[in-house]
Write an enzyme that holds these catalytic residues in place. Sequence first.
Site, mmCIF file in Angstrom:
data_model
loop_
_atom_site.group_PDB
_atom_site.id
_atom_site.type_symbol
_atom_site.label_atom_id
_atom_site.label_comp_id
_atom_site.label_asym_id
_atom_site.label_seq_id
_atom_site.Cartn_x
_atom_site.Cartn_y
_atom_site.Cartn_z
ATOM 1 N N ASP A 258 10.865 -2.225 15.715
ATOM 2 C CA ASP A 258 11.565 -3.549 15.856
ATOM 3 C C ASP A 258 12.783 -3.871 16.681
ATOM 4 O OD1 ASP A 258 12.461 -6.819 15.096
ATOM 5 O OD2 ASP A 258 13.863 -6.186 14.700
ATOM 6 N N GLU A 295 8.998 -2.180 20.219
ATOM 7 C CA GLU A 295 9.386 -3.952 20.514
ATOM 8 C C GLU A 295 10.470 -3.442 21.555
ATOM 9 O OE1 GLU A 295 10.911 -8.248 19.823
ATOM 10 O OE2 GLU A 295 11.377 -6.766 18.145
ATOM 11 N N ASP A 321 6.556 -10.442 28.691
ATOM 12 C CA ASP A 321 6.180 -10.503 29.785
ATOM 13 C C ASP A 321 4.962 -11.562 30.287
ATOM 14 O OD1 ASP A 321 8.885 -10.056 30.634
ATOM 15 O OD2 ASP A 321 8.013 -9.112 32.489
ATOM 16 N N ASP A 391 7.876 -14.336 16.512
ATOM 17 C CA ASP A 391 8.752 -14.894 16.853
ATOM 18 C C ASP A 391 8.545 -15.715 17.793
ATOM 19 O OD1 ASP A 391 11.359 -12.847 16.592
ATOM 20 O OD2 ASP A 391 10.287 -11.690 18.721
ATOM 21 N N ASN A 395 10.261 -18.871 16.193
ATOM 22 C CA ASN A 395 11.135 -19.531 16.932
ATOM 23 C C ASN A 395 11.622 -20.315 17.905
ATOM 24 O OD1 ASN A 395 13.527 -17.164 16.024
ATOM 25 N ND2 ASN A 395 12.897 -15.433 17.698
#
Length: 590
Positions: A258, A295, A321, A391, A395
């Site tokens: 991570d 990551e 991306d 994520d 989030n």
Amino acid sequence: MSERDTSTSPRLGVHGDFAVWAPHADRVRLRADGTDHLMRRDAHGWWSAHVDGAGPGTDYGYLLDDAPEVLPDPRSRWQPEGVHAPSRVYDHAAFPWTDAAWTGRPLPGAVLYELHTGTFTPQGTLTAAVDRLDHLVDLGVTHVGLMPVNAFDGAHGWGYDGVLWSAVHHPYGGPDALKTLVDACHARGLAVLLDVVHNHLGPSGAYLPRFGPYFNGETAWGPSLNLDGPHSDPVRRLVVDNCLDWLRHFHLDGLRLDAVHALRDDRATHLLAELSAEVDALATALGRPLSLIAESDRNDPRTVLAREAGGLGMAAQWSDDLHHALHTALSGETHGYYADFAGPDVLPAVLRRVFWHAGTYSSFRRRTHGAPVDTASVPGSRFLAYLSTHDQIGNRARGDRMGSYVSPGLLCCGAALVLCSPYTPMLFMGEEWAATTPWPFFASFDDPELAEAVRRGRRREFADLGWAHGEIPDPMDPATRDAAVLDWDQRAREPHRRVLDTHRSLIALRRAEPDLADPRLDRCGVRASGDGRQITLVRGSLRLVCNLADADASVELDAPPREVLLATGEPKATGAAVTLPGESFAVLRV
């Protein structure tokens, strides 16, 4: 199969021997099954003691100097009463493994499936997850990617608030339950990767800094790990040993590391290079491949270059991306960092070259960012492609999945672009049937002040983005976690069944057609219309044609199609021109 405990982290009580690193303490006592034992210090700050009769099942902890609090072992393997309670001695050699014939699966050619134990099933346990493994086999995935399972405070949470790196979260079932899941995966031909978090600790139960100089400086999430300062050798060793122990003792096939950009290290040999060298050595000893996936927010190709080429030796890295370009093209969202990915030329460029920010200006960061990937020498298999991750869903203020705001047709187009690309594809659990169950942030800290601070923090964060308080789920309400549990019954209903069938067919086609699995980036062509709504991937003799517009569109190919291998809608060919219905795709052989 039983195994001898050859841990790189010995003296954890299995044979009555205990040790802990506390270089600044003047006195350390071991409390084992309620009795205190004075420990001896060596020249390197390690304290040790032997307790006759102690062994597997012994509860123990450490008292530093004159402090009355018994602290869990920083290297604890088992925390049955939670992160604030004593540790319990656990013997890795006692588990009856049945995977002696398992030879592993390499990452190139893989299809990953990211899974959160606590919401994959209503029970939220590792053993309950075993009952759903046949779904993954039927889907065609090859690698199960478990989100963090190490111990954190409370019963439910994402897992990124972990505080004890080596102990399996007891509400998930503890160490034997993780081994049971891995054993069951291997029996079905599934490799298992584990997400590990070393860049920060959670806010509750983080006793590690009391033992020594484990941290130095700050990151966005709190104290920064001491990887290059005074006394950093044992800190680095703790991280490396933790990774090796997961791979060796739990028979894992790899790790997802991570936020490695938060691992600040100025040494000549970066921690990741040191770790990759040790993992390669372990893979050689075990006779099966072991993969490290990073990551990283740096867009730095050196992350996945071999060490002998000056890289860090990671097998792969997540590529946000790719996600951002796909997300913007499918959803139309252009807020925040998505603004940089809104142009019609972005998705075609990213499908060709991995990074959009490759030494170019990032408006979100307000600076240039990244470096280009050498597409002639670096294979696409070293970069993960995905439409969703924990994520990118979690989030969002409401934790809403793409299935709740993007049409099934566009979701299938996105799946086709991911699964027909030269990259290593990854799905987030439930994505394969366009699950609409939300997956917001949730936690279950017992401390009421901490719980309220988490509530205020989430509300403040999303209020700054224009969300009203009433639209933001309470992360501490058990109902927030419960609502995030997958609804497996959705699979049988439309349009979920159609989306699931499309994912199965795409994965099967990727496996059946070598051109689709070819990771060579310089062999993958990308063509797009001026507005970017029609995209064609050139994959050897195959062509993936996607129409992201909501109306019929005609696409001119380089040769007339000879065969339709898979399609949503009904494509029509006139010579080399192919007309597709809106929000549909076709895989054609020319």
